[in-house]
Write a protein that holds these residues in place. Structure first.
Motif, PDB file in Angstrom:
ATOM      1  N   THR A   1      -1.029  -0.040   8.809  1.00 24.92           N
ATOM      2  CA  THR A   1      -2.065  -0.275   9.811  1.00 24.92           C
ATOM      3  C   THR A   1      -2.374  -1.752   9.976  1.00 24.92           C
ATOM      4  OG1 THR A   1      -3.054   1.876   9.340  1.00 24.92           O
ATOM      5  CG2 THR A   1      -4.439   0.267  10.447  1.00 24.92           C
TER       6      THR A   1
ATOM      7  N   LEU B   1      -1.698   8.273  13.944  1.00 23.81           N
ATOM      8  CA  LEU B   1      -1.855   8.027  12.519  1.00 23.81           C
ATOM      9  C   LEU B   1      -0.811   8.868  11.794  1.00 23.81           C
ATOM     10  CD1 LEU B   1      -5.733   8.464  12.226  1.00 23.81           C
ATOM     11  CD2 LEU B   1      -4.453   6.411  12.844  1.00 23.81           C
TER      12      LEU B   1
ATOM     13  N   ASP C   1      -0.165   8.617   7.931  1.00 19.27           N
ATOM     14  CA  ASP C   1      -0.564   8.984   6.574  1.00 19.27           C
ATOM     15  C   ASP C   1      -1.631   8.039   6.060  1.00 19.27           C
ATOM     16  OD1 ASP C   1       0.655   6.817   4.550  1.00 19.27           O
ATOM     17  OD2 ASP C   1       2.094   7.100   6.156  1.00 19.27           O
ATOM     18  N   VAL C   2      -2.317   8.485   5.024  1.00 15.38           N
ATOM     19  CA  VAL C   2      -3.249   7.623   4.304  1.00 15.38           C
ATOM     20  C   VAL C   2      -2.964   7.737   2.818  1.00 15.38           C
ATOM     21  CG1 VAL C   2      -5.077   7.822   6.020  1.00 15.38           C
ATOM     22  CG2 VAL C   2      -5.041   9.384   4.101  1.00 15.38           C
TER      23      VAL C   2
ATOM     24  N   GLY D   1      -7.983   6.018   4.463  1.00 16.08           N
ATOM     25  CA  GLY D   1      -7.641   5.292   5.688  1.00 16.08           C
ATOM     26  C   GLY D   1      -7.612   3.801   5.469  1.00 16.08           C
TER      27      GLY D   1
ATOM     28  N   SER E   1      -3.249   2.758   5.056  1.00 15.31           N
ATOM     29  CA  SER E   1      -2.674   3.802   5.889  1.00 15.31           C
ATOM     30  C   SER E   1      -1.507   3.269   6.708  1.00 15.31           C
ATOM     31  CB  SER E   1      -3.752   4.363   6.822  1.00 15.31           C
ATOM     32  OG  SER E   1      -4.352   3.313   7.574  1.00 15.31           O
TER      33      SER E   1
END
Length: 335
Positions: free
Chosen positions: A98, A116, A118-119, A219, A222
């Motif tokens: 991110t 999105l 993955d975190v 998050g 991520s």
């Protein structure tokens, strides 16, 4: 040594204040064709398990099932290589951290975040030799971590949440791959690192304990799926088909997790048992979950990532990324 975590390096470029939750939703999802356009797709990827659903999609012909003619999943071993390919237009889309996406957009690269992926929850963490049991206990202690990476962000965030700053610790800069080893060797009492180095450290020394993880703010660390602007305009149907393939792969993974982990592990050059803890520490997002998580991501997580990165000196300026996220494709893929 497993080398699947190179994507965690961060380019020092720009930052973000916040995303606008609406993004580009005004450009309606119904404007996107229901079937993918003709032509091949070039997607960049690194050997990080968080991108693993793409490997399942390729292995099980889920791209073809969505009508895509050809999806070339191109592997890169370092951030620098995939970043250069995205910047040069050699890729249509890519899978990146991110904060890397933020830096790209802040630097003017014409791309958008469309989903999105993955975190990290417990796959990134702060661990100690047992002499420190919480973050407040870091005051005056040596802490081994890699500057300019997700470890830097996690450490700064943890300190700020406890009324502290990086000035309260004694920094011991080193690669994340070495931080766990330094802890085990007794060179430092605390280390910030990620999988598989976390598991290795705890296996080799039972006194090593996790005192803080990325799961404190899911998050914060991520990964996202990004697409170049010209591809968004020229092949919107292909983007929707790609997202549907990811979603189908994730459904397959959740139905047969052992089989899915075997495919992903082979793709990143490891054995499933070597990555068991790493898998457990990562959460993948379905498209439906994208729609529910995005509000938290844009309204809470991004500003906190920004603050931690700015404090760490990783991000040099604030940049308005109000139009950096394009939700139309997740909307279209879930209709």
């Amino acid at each position: 040594m497993v080398s699947f975590l190179n994507r965690r390096d961060i380019i020092k470029a720009g930052a973000v204040a916040a995303f606008a939750g609406a993004g580009l939703r005004a450009a309606h999802a119904q404007d996107i064709p229901s079937k993918p356009e003709a032509g091949a797709v070039k997607m960049g990827i690194e050997p990080w398990l968080g991108y693993g659903q793409w490997h399942i999609a390729a292995k099980k012909d889920l791209f073809k099932a969505q009508g895509l003619e050809s999806v070339e999943v191109i592997n890169f071993n370092t951030d620098a290589d995939i970043n250069a390919a995205l910047a040069a237009g050699q890729l249509n889309c890519g899978n990146i951290a991110t904060h890397t996406a933020m830096n790209f957009i802040a630097a003017g690269l014409p791309l958008k975040i469309v989903a999105l992926l993955d975190v990290s929850k417990t796959a990134d963490a702060i661990v100690s030799d047992g002499s420190v049991t919480d973050i407040k206990g870091l005051k005056g202690k040596q802490v081994a971590y890699e500057e300019g990476t997700t470890s830097d962000i996690l450490l700064n965030y943890a300190l700020s949440q406890n009324g502290m700053t990086i000035a309260d610790i004694e920094k011991v800069p080193m690669p994340a791959s070495d931080a766990g080893s330094a802890l085990i060797a007794g060179k430092v009492p605390v280390a910030v690192t990620y999988e598989p180095y976390l598991t290795l450290a705890m296996q080799q020394n039972p006194k090593v304990k996790m005192i803080y993880s990325a799961g404190e703010n899911p998050g914060l660390i991520s990964d996202v799926f990004v697409v170049r602007d010209e591809f968004l305009a020229e092949k919107p149907g292909q983007i929707v088909a790609l997202l549907k393939a990811w979603d189908a792969a994730l459904a397959d993974y959740r139905k047969d997790t052992a089989g899915g982990r075997a495919i992903i592990s082979a793709a990143v050059g490891a054995k499933p048992e070597e990555l068991a803890t790493a898998f457990d520490g990562v959460v993948f997002y379905s498209l439906a979950e994208n729609k529910t998580e995005m509000a938290n991501f844009t309204g809470k997580v991004i500003p906190e990532v920004h603050k931690a990165a700015r404090t760490a000196g990783i991000l040099q300026k604030d940049v308005d990324l109000s139009s950096a996220i394009d939700p139309r494709f997740v909307d279209a893929a879930t209709k």
